[in-house]
Motif scaffolding. Structure first.
Motif, PDB file in Angstrom:
ATOM      1  N   SER A  17      -9.131   1.778  -2.653  1.00  0.00           N
ATOM      2  CA  SER A  17      -8.610   2.981  -3.298  1.00  0.00           C
ATOM      3  C   SER A  17      -9.745   3.854  -3.805  1.00  0.00           C
ATOM      4  O   SER A  17     -10.882   3.399  -3.982  1.00  0.00           O
ATOM      5  N   ARG A  57      -8.665   3.646   4.178  1.00  0.00           N
ATOM      6  CA  ARG A  57      -7.550   2.992   3.492  1.00  0.00           C
ATOM      7  C   ARG A  57      -7.828   1.530   3.170  1.00  0.00           C
ATOM      8  O   ARG A  57      -6.916   0.788   2.824  1.00  0.00           O
ATOM      9  N   THR A  73       0.829  -1.204   0.000  1.00  0.00           N
ATOM     10  CA  THR A  73       0.000   0.000   0.000  1.00  0.00           C
ATOM     11  C   THR A  73       0.866   1.258   0.000  1.00  0.00           C
ATOM     12  O   THR A  73       1.855   1.336   0.716  1.00  0.00           O
ATOM     13  N   GLU A 102      -5.116   5.857  -0.386  1.00  0.00           N
ATOM     14  CA  GLU A 102      -4.039   4.906  -0.615  1.00  0.00           C
ATOM     15  C   GLU A 102      -4.458   3.831  -1.601  1.00  0.00           C
ATOM     16  O   GLU A 102      -5.646   3.531  -1.750  1.00  0.00           O
ATOM     17  N   PRO A 105       0.591   5.876  -0.991  1.00  0.00           N
ATOM     18  CA  PRO A 105      -0.327   6.991  -1.292  1.00  0.00           C
ATOM     19  C   PRO A 105      -0.818   6.939  -2.736  1.00  0.00           C
ATOM     20  O   PRO A 105      -0.070   6.611  -3.654  1.00  0.00           O
TER      21      PRO A 105
END
Length: 610
Positions: free
Chosen positions: A600, A597, A510, A532, A512
């Motif tokens: 996405s 998170r 994972t 993320e 950003p």
């Protein structure tokens, strides 16, 4: 609902990778070669490594380890024990509920057992070690030899406490054996990489040479002969078992001009795995037709078949479809694995309020409950989870499905077969004479089925079914479009659950997410909100995603909404009234997962309904 097989339940607010960072700090590094593995084994024997703490890691239970390392709290652990499914370990429950990730589970288990955890597919395997076991033995017992340490053959396996397996492998290898913990999927990939190409190459050489020598074309008798030969049998069995172990929902054999492309659908995405010589296609399709009980000599019209196999100790149903295309015969094998998927309604990820609202709908004695969404969004699995919740009430439950995907004990399930005249309408008319309390219809496809379902819901039956619509309000207008009177829809409808499956971010990669303004505007996200997304790694087949999570919107029919339906209100007005009554739109639910998170922003954009 095989398409939701890999969906995982409610992800807590702990984040997309609960326990992952803690596991890296709490547990020793993962060995990658013989040198680091020897050191890890020495540490575990001395009590300074994975088994440290009391000096005997195997004496400590896994629940002690996950609590002491701060992966879950004692209160969370107690709540988890009450949600364990039959045959499920505590670690598996924690992973299913999204409280820890899979790597953390294996690292914690290795620590409790005082043994190293090895990623077998990343380990530098020693040729002398892999040569000590045959490919068939490695596949049969899901083990992979790693290396030699102090004269002992070190082997990765899913259960290093299996003393009987250790004795068997020591006898087969003719030397002492040490078992270490490995993940089943990693071991399988290592087996394929180490032993697979040799057998596949042998099959290719033998069958291709025979095909060319005999001039075999699709439909010739020789293809049937080759389909029964060992190399082809092994190749087809390997493709199917590999797909099942990797959690694929479908296997595709796609004929090209010169080759046959093999693809697996994993987490809803088609992934190309390999390509096979085109001369193998007649033998492969013939073998699959034999498995599915189809006509080997027929190549001009589509055929459907079914079969059942056992992989890793549990039964798996196969639904096979073969259609003629200009480049040969295209094959799709759908895998219906009842051992995975939703086990109860808690796994759907309802909020507390929606959980209460849906439970209330299920415990009504009459009315119609619909689950909507596109193909592959998990509708059937949700219905089976609902039926599973109703079984303890003692209700007489009958289902009409095509096909029956999940077997439910104590439930009468009917597999319709239009070829023999056993259609949805005909079956429904007969089962209503069996005095059911609850009727589940696999899908409302036509006006006749819809009419019987609505009438049954008004005459003392709770009816559950599915529709293909994009959102919950559209389900109401869909019933009107296929000919059901507005007053019947308004009187019968209890609620509509619309759902999708979003792919979960891979916890191992994972990072950003670079989300542009257009994506943010499409789902109502702020310009500066952080999101993320997985970068892609070997654990997620370079996709950035691992597993899926359900997102939904729940419409409950209030008196005002029923009046609007009878008055012929459009879907937009029904949506407005439903939101006024507390329905949270599906897009907003999906965005909440991205903010935690779990998934996405790109996935939210993909499944949005508005």
């Amino acid at each position: 609902m095989n398409d939701a097989q890999r969906s995982i339940g409610p992800t807590a607010t702990r984040g997309a990778v609960p326990g992952h960072d803690a596991a890296r700090e709490a547990f020793p590094a993962i060995p990658h070669d013989a040198y680091t593995l020897a050191a890890a084994l020495a540490d575990s024997r001395s009590g300074s490594g994975s088994g440290s703490g009391s000096g005997s890691g195997s004496a400590r239970s896994i629940d002690q380890w996950v609590v002491e390392r701060g992966l879950v709290s004692p209160e969370e652990l107690m709540a988890t024990r009450g949600r364990r499914a039959a045959g499920e370990t505590l670690c598996e429950t924690l992973v299913r509920l999204g409280m820890i990730d899979e790597e953390t589970m294996h690292r914690a288990r290795a620590a409790a057992l005082a043994t190293p955890f090895v990623r077998a597919d990343q380990f530098a395997l020693e040729p002398d070690a892999t040569a000590a076991l045959t490919a068939s033995l490695a596949r049969q017992h899901a083990v992979i030899p790693l290396c030699m340490v102090d004269g002992r053959l070190v082997i990765a396996c899913p259960d290093p406490t299996d003393a009987e397996l250790e004795r068997l492998l020591a006898f087969a290898a003719d030397r002492p054996v040490t078992l270490v913990l490995g993940r089943s999927a990693d071991i399988h990939r290592a087996i394929v990489a180490t032993y697979g190409p040799g057998e596949d190459a042998a099959a290719l050489r033998e069958v291709c040479e025979r095909s060319r020598a005999q001039g075999i074309a699709a439909g010739d008798f020789g293809a049937e002969q080759l389909a029964r030969k060992g190399p082809v049998v092994r190749l087809v069995n390997h493709l199917l078992s590999d797909a099942i172990r990797q959690g694929a929902s479908d296997v595709h054999l796609r004929p090209l001009e010169q080759e046959v492309e093999v693809l697996y659908r994993i987490d809803g995405q088609l992934l190309p795995l390999r390509r096979i010589d085109k001369t193998l296609l007649p033998a492969l399709t013939s073998r699959i037709k034999i498995i599915g009980g189809m006509d080997i000599a027929e190549h001009r019209v589509p055929q459907d078949g079914r079969a059942r196999t056992v992989v890793a100790g549990h039964e798996v149903d196969l639904r096979i479809s073969i259609i003629p295309v200009v480049t040969g015969e295209s094959v799709v094998v759908r895998i219906l694995d009842a051992s995975v998927g939703l086990r109860d309604l808690d796994d759907l990820g309802f909020t507390a309020l929606d959980q209460q609202r849906f439970d209330e709908l299920l415990h009504r004695s009459t009315g119609l409950i619909l689950v909507t969404g596109p193909t592959g969004c998990g509708k059937s699995t949700t219905l089976h989870a609902a039926l599973n919740a109703l079984r303890p009430t003692g209700a007489h439950i009958i289902t009409v499905e095509n096909p029956v995907e999940h077997r439910l004990e104590g439930v009468n399930q009917i597999d319709v077969n239009p070829a023999t005249g056993l259609t949805f309408p005909r079956t429904l008319r007969h089962i209503l004479r069996h005095d059911p309390d609850v009727v589940m219809i696999g899908e409302i496809r036509d006006a006749e089925t819809a009419k019987i379902a609505v009438e049954a819901s008004l005459t003392g039956h709770l009816v559950l079914s599915t529709l293909h619509t994009n959102d919950a309000p559209s389900a109401v207008t869909r019933l009107l479009e296929i000919g059901i009177e507005p007053w019947l829809v308004g009187a019968s409808i209890l609620g509509v659950l619309a759902q999708r499956l979003v792919r979960r971010n891979c916890p191992s990669c994972t990072a950003p997410e670079a989300a542009d303004d257009a994506m943010r505007a499409a789902v109502g996200a702020a310009p500066d909100e952080p999101f993320e997304k997985g970068r892609g790694c070997h654990l997620c087949h370079e996709t950035g995603y691992a597993g899926r999570h359900a997102v939904y919107e729940l419409l409950v029919a209030s008196p005002a909404l029923r009046e609007a339906i009878v008055a012929g209100a459009p879907a937009s007005e029904i949506a407005r009234l439903a939101q006024a009554d507390g329905m949270v739109p599906l897009t907003r639910n999906a965005l909440a997962l991205a903010r935690r998170r779990v998934t996405s922003l790109a996935e939210v954009v993909r499944v949005r309904t508005g």
